[in-house]
Each structure stands twice: as C-alpha cells, then as structure tokens.
Design a protein around this motif. Sequence first.
Motif, PDB file in Angstrom:
ATOM      1  N   MET A 163       0.842  -1.204   0.000  1.00 27.97           N
ATOM      2  CA  MET A 163       0.000   0.000   0.000  1.00 27.97           C
ATOM      3  C   MET A 163       0.876   1.253   0.000  1.00 27.97           C
ATOM      4  O   MET A 163       1.863   1.328   0.722  1.00 27.97           O
ATOM      5  N   ASP A 164       0.529   2.211  -0.857  1.00 27.61           N
ATOM      6  CA  ASP A 164       1.291   3.446  -0.915  1.00 27.61           C
ATOM      7  C   ASP A 164       1.202   4.209   0.408  1.00 27.61           C
ATOM      8  O   ASP A 164       0.187   4.151   1.116  1.00 27.61           O
ATOM      9  N   ILE A 165       2.275   4.917   0.720  1.00 30.43           N
ATOM     10  CA  ILE A 165       2.290   5.764   1.905  1.00 30.43           C
ATOM     11  C   ILE A 165       1.642   7.102   1.544  1.00 30.43           C
ATOM     12  O   ILE A 165       2.065   7.777   0.605  1.00 30.43           O
ATOM     13  N   LEU A 166       0.609   7.469   2.269  1.00 30.43           N
ATOM     14  CA  LEU A 166      -0.138   8.686   1.991  1.00 30.43           C
ATOM     15  C   LEU A 166       0.298   9.777   2.944  1.00 30.43           C
ATOM     16  O   LEU A 166       0.211   9.618   4.169  1.00 30.43           O
ATOM     17  N   LYS A 167       0.757  10.893   2.402  1.00 31.05           N
ATOM     18  CA  LYS A 167       1.243  11.969   3.263  1.00 31.05           C
ATOM     19  C   LYS A 167       1.151  13.294   2.539  1.00 31.05           C
ATOM     20  O   LYS A 167       1.082  13.353   1.308  1.00 31.05           O
ATOM     21  N   PHE A 168       1.111  14.362   3.313  1.00 36.40           N
ATOM     22  CA  PHE A 168       1.295  15.693   2.755  1.00 36.40           C
ATOM     23  C   PHE A 168       1.943  16.587   3.803  1.00 36.40           C
ATOM     24  O   PHE A 168       1.882  16.300   5.010  1.00 36.40           O
ATOM     25  N   ASP A 169       2.577  17.645   3.354  1.00 36.47           N
ATOM     26  CA  ASP A 169       3.137  18.641   4.268  1.00 36.47           C
ATOM     27  C   ASP A 169       3.156  19.989   3.571  1.00 36.47           C
ATOM     28  O   ASP A 169       3.108  20.066   2.341  1.00 36.47           O
ATOM     29  N   PHE A 170       3.185  21.041   4.354  1.00 38.04           N
ATOM     30  CA  PHE A 170       3.308  22.386   3.796  1.00 38.04           C
ATOM     31  C   PHE A 170       3.921  23.316   4.829  1.00 38.04           C
ATOM     32  O   PHE A 170       3.866  23.079   6.033  1.00 38.04           O
ATOM     33  N   MET A 171       4.548  24.372   4.328  1.00 41.76           N
ATOM     34  CA  MET A 171       5.044  25.475   5.144  1.00 41.76           C
ATOM     35  C   MET A 171       4.758  26.755   4.376  1.00 41.76           C
ATOM     36  O   MET A 171       5.156  26.889   3.218  1.00 41.76           O
ATOM     37  N   VAL A 172       4.035  27.670   4.996  1.00 43.24           N
ATOM     38  CA  VAL A 172       3.671  28.931   4.351  1.00 43.24           C
ATOM     39  C   VAL A 172       4.141  30.083   5.236  1.00 43.24           C
ATOM     40  O   VAL A 172       3.813  30.144   6.426  1.00 43.24           O
ATOM     41  N   GLU A 173       4.916  30.984   4.628  1.00 40.23           N
ATOM     42  CA  GLU A 173       5.428  32.140   5.365  1.00 40.23           C
ATOM     43  C   GLU A 173       4.430  33.287   5.299  1.00 40.23           C
ATOM     44  O   GLU A 173       3.869  33.568   4.246  1.00 40.23           O
ATOM     45  N   LEU A 205       9.202  18.106   8.742  1.00 42.51           N
ATOM     46  CA  LEU A 205       9.833  16.794   8.634  1.00 42.51           C
ATOM     47  C   LEU A 205       8.808  15.781   8.148  1.00 42.51           C
ATOM     48  O   LEU A 205       7.695  15.702   8.678  1.00 42.51           O
ATOM     49  N   SER A 206       9.178  15.022   7.122  1.00 45.00           N
ATOM     50  CA  SER A 206       8.337  13.937   6.623  1.00 45.00           C
ATOM     51  C   SER A 206       9.255  12.822   6.162  1.00 45.00           C
ATOM     52  O   SER A 206       9.951  12.952   5.157  1.00 45.00           O
ATOM     53  N   PHE A 207       9.264  11.718   6.909  1.00 48.00           N
ATOM     54  CA  PHE A 207      10.234  10.646   6.649  1.00 48.00           C
ATOM     55  C   PHE A 207       9.543   9.290   6.700  1.00 48.00           C
ATOM     56  O   PHE A 207       8.688   9.030   7.560  1.00 48.00           O
ATOM     57  N   SER A 208       9.927   8.411   5.767  1.00 48.51           N
ATOM     58  CA  SER A 208       9.489   7.016   5.785  1.00 48.51           C
ATOM     59  C   SER A 208      10.660   6.142   5.380  1.00 48.51           C
ATOM     60  O   SER A 208      11.362   6.440   4.402  1.00 48.51           O
ATOM     61  N   ASP A 212       0.074  34.111  11.368  1.00 47.73           N
ATOM     62  CA  ASP A 212       1.407  33.584  11.655  1.00 47.73           C
ATOM     63  C   ASP A 212       1.858  32.703  10.497  1.00 47.73           C
ATOM     64  O   ASP A 212       1.067  32.339   9.620  1.00 47.73           O
ATOM     65  N   ASP A 213       3.156  32.340  10.524  1.00 45.35           N
ATOM     66  CA  ASP A 213       3.630  31.297   9.621  1.00 45.35           C
ATOM     67  C   ASP A 213       2.916  29.996   9.982  1.00 45.35           C
ATOM     68  O   ASP A 213       2.529  29.788  11.139  1.00 45.35           O
ATOM     69  N   ILE A 214       2.762  29.110   9.020  1.00 44.68           N
ATOM     70  CA  ILE A 214       2.119  27.828   9.301  1.00 44.68           C
ATOM     71  C   ILE A 214       2.935  26.688   8.708  1.00 44.68           C
ATOM     72  O   ILE A 214       3.511  26.819   7.628  1.00 44.68           O
ATOM     73  N   SER A 215       2.997  25.576   9.415  1.00 43.11           N
ATOM     74  CA  SER A 215       3.622  24.368   8.867  1.00 43.11           C
ATOM     75  C   SER A 215       2.967  23.142   9.467  1.00 43.11           C
ATOM     76  O   SER A 215       2.593  23.127  10.646  1.00 43.11           O
ATOM     77  N   MET A 216       2.822  22.130   8.630  1.00 48.94           N
ATOM     78  CA  MET A 216       2.169  20.884   9.037  1.00 48.94           C
ATOM     79  C   MET A 216       2.764  19.739   8.257  1.00 48.94           C
ATOM     80  O   MET A 216       3.156  19.894   7.097  1.00 48.94           O
ATOM     81  N   SER A 217       2.846  18.575   8.903  1.00 48.86           N
ATOM     82  CA  SER A 217       3.277  17.348   8.242  1.00 48.86           C
ATOM     83  C   SER A 217       2.346  16.234   8.682  1.00 48.86           C
ATOM     84  O   SER A 217       2.204  15.982   9.885  1.00 48.86           O
ATOM     85  N   LEU A 218       1.683  15.575   7.718  1.00 49.79           N
ATOM     86  CA  LEU A 218       0.619  14.603   8.017  1.00 49.79           C
ATOM     87  C   LEU A 218       0.868  13.297   7.282  1.00 49.79           C
ATOM     88  O   LEU A 218       1.356  13.284   6.154  1.00 49.79           O
ATOM     89  N   LEU A 219       0.455  12.206   7.944  1.00 53.80           N
ATOM     90  CA  LEU A 219       0.698  10.852   7.425  1.00 53.80           C
ATOM     91  C   LEU A 219      -0.507   9.969   7.722  1.00 53.80           C
ATOM     92  O   LEU A 219      -1.046   9.996   8.829  1.00 53.80           O
ATOM     93  N   ILE A 220      -0.951   9.195   6.725  1.00 51.90           N
ATOM     94  CA  ILE A 220      -1.995   8.181   6.907  1.00 51.90           C
ATOM     95  C   ILE A 220      -1.344   6.810   6.858  1.00 51.90           C
ATOM     96  O   ILE A 220      -0.549   6.522   5.960  1.00 51.90           O
ATOM     97  N   LEU A 221      -1.700   5.962   7.811  1.00 52.74           N
ATOM     98  CA  LEU A 221      -1.149   4.600   7.836  1.00 52.74           C
ATOM     99  C   LEU A 221      -2.273   3.573   7.957  1.00 52.74           C
ATOM    100  O   LEU A 221      -3.250   3.779   8.674  1.00 52.74           O
TER     101      LEU A 221
END
Length: 341
Positions: A1-11, A23-26, A252-261
């Motif tokens: 199964m593919d690893i499902l993820k997204f991340d973003f950083m907005v200044e 950070l997004s690592f597999s 504010d600045d925003i950043s998120m890193s998300l993963l579905i397993l």
Amino acid sequence: MDILKFDFMVEKREGCGEDSDPLSFSSQDGKFHAVGVFDGMGGAGAAICQSRFGNSHTKAYVASRIVGRVIAQIVADLGKKDITDEYIKEEIKNEFQQEKEKYLSKESGLRSKLVRDYPTTLAFCTIEESDIGKYILTSYWAGDSRNYLWTSEGFYQLSKDDLEGELDPLQNIRNDAAMSNCVCADRKFRINVKRVEVKAPLIVFSATDGCFGYFPTPMHFENVLFSGLKEAKDMKEWKEYVQRKIECVTSDDISMSLLILGSSFEEIKNLFSEREVPGFGNVSAKEREIAELEEELRKKRNELEEVIQEGWNTYKVDYLHYINFNTVSDSSERECEKKSR
C-alpha cells in the motif's frame, strides 16, 4: 500500500518565515515513519545574525532550521543510535555550539527573561510498526507546537503545551500564556516524550501554533481537517483545502506534516465520514445564529443611516437658516453702523 502523506510550510512574510520546512520521513521498508515541525520564536529571538543561511535572518529563523536538520538526521540514522530525549538535547546543543563558534554575533543588550539565544519549538512524532496492524507512536516536543493522532474513535493531542500555568488548550487560545520551555542555546531545556500504541488505520500529524492557535476552539481546527477530508478526492485536494482554510484565519507562519497509515485514501474517507466532531454541531449552530443576527443588524444599521440622511435633509432647512441666508437688509446694516459711531 502506498504511503499517503502531505506537508506544507507557508510564510506570512515571504523570505522571513520562522517556521522551518516540516519533517516527513518514511523508511524504505515502510515500517518506520516520522512527522515533525519546528517554529522559531520570533519574539524571543528577533536579533539579526550571521549564519549558514545568510546574514539577514533572525536567530529564531536560524534556530528552527538547525533543529529541523538535526532531527531529520537523527530520524534518518535510526538504528545507529536510539532516539532518546537526552540524545536529542546533546545533538542540538552540539549543533548550536558549532553555529556560534563559526558565526560570532554580538550579545543582545536586552536583559529580559523573554530574550533567548536561538529559540525554537520542536514537535515530532515517530511511528514504528510493532505488529500487523499496530503502531507505536512516540511523541517528542518542546514548546507549543503539537503532535496529533486521529482515528475513527477520536482526535487526540499527543503533546502538552509547555506553558506557564495550567491552562487547557481552549483557555490558552483565549489567554495566550507565556511559554515555559523551548529549545534554545543559552538555557536549560527539556524534550518531553510520550508513547502510545494504537491500531491502524490512523492519521498522525505535527503542526505549529499558526495552524491551530487562531481558531475559536480546538473543535474548529478538527472540523477543518474533517470537512476537507470529506470534500477532497485525493491527498492533494485535502492538503489544499486545509492550507487554504488555515491561511484564512491565521496571523502567523504555518507548517504541518501529516501521514496516513493502514488505509487507502478512499477507505479512510469512508471510515471517517461516519464520525462527527464532538460538541461542534451545537457550537456551529449558535455561530450561524449569531452570524444571521449580525447580518440583520448590519442591514438595520444601513437602513438607519438612510433614515438619518432623510431626516437631516428635512431638519437642516430651518436649522441652517441663518447660516445659509443673509436676512439682514443693507439699510439695517448701515443704521447699525451709525449707532455704533
């Protein structure tokens, strides 16, 4: 199964953002993952310094990026060294020391407990498969960036904000308490750790306070994620929805890193579609009621302004009579002049 993820950083200001890249690592075998965010504290680390990133950035900007790179390397080196709170602290302190030795900077003339050297928050979570369908989540944090777990059973905060006082997350939105602990180069700090074991499917993510801190309640933040998941056709659409909704409210600045397993995107959509955000329905209904009243009040104020203008047009005819018209004859004016002599 593919690893499902997204991340973003907005200044908030392009080129000046104090959040680092998330950070997004597999791992190659798909059994170990990590998500994380790092938010430089601009108020405490506003001093401009020379650094490996250039000569026009704040120490907060530099700190978040140094710490982000340290954690990324620690995660990538898993197996060579266990990830412990003490090991994380030592690696960060060593990197800060190297930075300070290579790029000397003037000490701040300010003497305040709020001013710190290279201050940043840290929040990252490792996810390790322990058995078929089970995962061990280890949440690490310092400051008020957060790690979250989301399953069909609930939406859970996996980190407790390091704040002065015992405010819960809703109270802190309304009171904005001072931070009691963060990563920095000039004072002692701690890395908090919490471990939980959960069954798949699950969603794990990290977010800086710019993502969640500008919504009226934590329920509103979950509802943005929930609504976006229901509407999106894929991870890209979900990311765009969440990012757009956060940008609409944040300052504010925003950043998120998300993963579905443990699930495909469609499967998790179907599973979560049966869930509702607890307590949010009544809150949302009352917000709509207030919005309708405010719209009605806006209309009434516009109507009042029209009535005021109509009334004034009638009233001012007499009210301004002696200002707008000369009612004293020339002969009367001359008579008054004679008497005055």
